[in-house]
Design a protein around this motif. Structure first.
Motif, short mmCIF file in Angstrom:
data_model
loop_
_atom_site.label_atom_id
_atom_site.label_comp_id
_atom_site.label_asym_id
_atom_site.label_seq_id
_atom_site.Cartn_x
_atom_site.Cartn_y
_atom_site.Cartn_z
N CYS A 1 5.90 3.53 1.59
CA CYS A 1 6.91 3.65 0.54
C CYS A 1 7.58 5.02 0.65
O CYS A 1 6.94 6.04 0.40
N ALA B 1 7.23 -5.50 -0.52
CA ALA B 1 6.79 -5.19 0.84
C ALA B 1 5.44 -5.82 1.14
O ALA B 1 5.21 -6.35 2.23
N ARG B 2 4.55 -5.79 0.17
CA ARG B 2 3.23 -6.40 0.37
C ARG B 2 3.34 -7.88 0.66
O ARG B 2 2.60 -8.43 1.49
N ALA C 1 9.45 -2.57 -5.29
CA ALA C 1 9.67 -2.54 -3.84
C ALA C 1 8.34 -2.58 -3.09
O ALA C 1 8.24 -3.22 -2.03
N VAL C 2 7.33 -1.91 -3.61
CA VAL C 2 6.01 -1.95 -2.99
C VAL C 2 5.45 -3.37 -3.06
O VAL C 2 4.90 -3.89 -2.07
N ARG C 3 5.59 -4.03 -4.19
CA ARG C 3 5.10 -5.40 -4.32
C ARG C 3 5.81 -6.33 -3.34
O ARG C 3 5.19 -7.19 -2.69
N ALA D 1 8.58 -0.34 2.17
CA ALA D 1 9.18 -0.63 0.88
C ALA D 1 10.63 -0.16 0.85
O ALA D 1 10.99 0.85 1.46
N ILE E 1 1.46 -0.42 3.89
CA ILE E 1 2.75 -0.41 3.21
C ILE E 1 3.20 1.04 3.12
O ILE E 1 2.49 1.87 2.56
N THR F 1 1.57 -0.50 -9.75
CA THR F 1 1.27 -1.62 -8.88
C THR F 1 -0.23 -1.95 -8.87
O THR F 1 -0.68 -2.80 -8.10
#
Length: 352
Positions: free
Chosen positions: A261, A164-165, A160-162, A294, A259, A218
């Motif tokens: 999260c 969002a980035r 999810a972080v990836r 995220a 970002i 990540t």
């Protein structure tokens, strides 16, 4: 040791599903805490902004449907029930229906990954209250363990972080800050979280550990852990800094984007969509920072897979999978704490 079970109960916080539900729901949440009516009216506006509907019940039903599919794929005949602490379907009513359906023992999956009073012990109290309400025919209930460092949960957050980035403007990605956020609690409540012999602060330690694991997955070495959604009188210290206050510090440090999260939430609760998607996003806009939030992991297929794996720990005796070094606890039987004096309630002062 593996044990038998007739059903699974998903146990959650609850939320209103229409404007007429909002104030009764908030009164349930704050009962006994002396919260003044004007504060309830203020919070009610957050729900009414979204038509008086919290997303939590619908998201929990989606999780249940995904878990049912995973159970069916695994050949497990285990019906899934849904109960809440603060709004319909109330856990007392659900447990009564389970008893009428002939359920004699069930596993309980709480929609909180954490230790502490609000994240763990209060769910034990929900179990005791519901079993007392049902009486002698109440099913035995075994609450599954804390899962804050389960590899499937960490992987879902990391992806999810990836994702969002990837939504950030390309020109800002080399100046991005990763910020993890979780629901704040009173400092005194965090100090009491966990078995006394473990030194307390279990909740904040577990949040920090999940953030560390996610950041590592990540490839991020430097990040922040902050808090959100505090309530209560200002004189009572809560875990800080607050996410909105923290955003104000980023431009002076050279960050052009952020970002966020919500690592402390398994689904998009109202606190996520109000505090982050509205207040935090608006603050970032004021500061000229690109903002990406995220996703929470409840909609990720791996979340249901994790739930079924936790069930397998109990029904088939499979070995628990954990990534972290911070202690995690469970399981609890019929609401009995998993350690003596674990995560005792710290009474909140009146807000008046």
């Amino acid at each position: 040791m593996a044990r038998a079970a007739d059903a699974l109960l998903l146990l959650s916080f609850g939320g209103p599903e229409g404007p007429e539900d909002v104030l009764p729901f908030l009164e349930n949440v704050t009962r006994g805490r002396g919260v003044p009516p004007e504060r309830l009216a203020e919070v009610a506006q957050h729900y009414l902004h979204f038509g008086g509907v919290s997303p939590i019940n619908a998201l929990n039903r989606d999780i249940i449907a995904a878990v049912e599919r995973e159970l069916a794929a695994a050949g497990a005949d285990l019906p899934v029930y849904f109960g809440n602490r603060n709004w319909h379907p109330l856990v007392e009513d659900t447990l009564s229906r389970m008893a009428a359906d002939g359920v004699r023992s069930a596993l309980v999956f709480p929609t909180s990954a954490w230790g502490g009073y609000s994240g763990c012990r209060q769910y034990d109290e929900d179990i005791v209250r519901a079993r007392t309400a049902v009486g002698s025919g109440a099913p035995e209930l075994v609450k599954l363990r804390q899962y804050f460092d389960h590899p499937l949960l960490v992987a879902a957050f990391a992806d999810a972080v990836r994702a969002a980035r990837d939504t950030l403007p390309a020109e800002t990605r080399d100046g991005v800050r990763l910020v993890f956020t979780a629901h704040s609690v009173p400092v005194a409540a965090d100090a009491a979280a966990g078995p006394p012999a473990d030194g307390g602060h279990l909740y904040s330690r577990q949040v920090a550990e999940t953030a560390r694991l996610c950041a590592a997955a990540t490839g991020v070495d430097d990040y922040d852990v902050v808090w959100q959604s505090r309530s209560g009188p200002p004189r009572i210290p809560w875990l800080d800094p607050d996410i909105v206050d923290h955003l104000e510090t980023l431009p002076d440090k050279g960050f052009r984007s952020v970002i966020v999260c919500p690592v402390g939430f398994v689904s998009d609760h109202l606190e996520v969509i109000w505090d982050l998607d509205n207040e935090a996003a608006a603050k970032a806009g004021e500061l000229g920072i690109a903002f990406a939030r995220a996703a929470t992991p409840g909609t990720d297929p791996r979340f249901a897979e994790m739930v079924v794996e936790l069930i397998g720990e109990q029904l088939r005796g499979i070995a628990p999978r954990r990534l972290g070094a911070v202690p995690g606890y469970g399981c609890t039987v019929d609401g009995a704490p998993c350690a003596v004096d674990c995560c005792a309630s710290v009474r909140r002062p009146s807000s008046r």
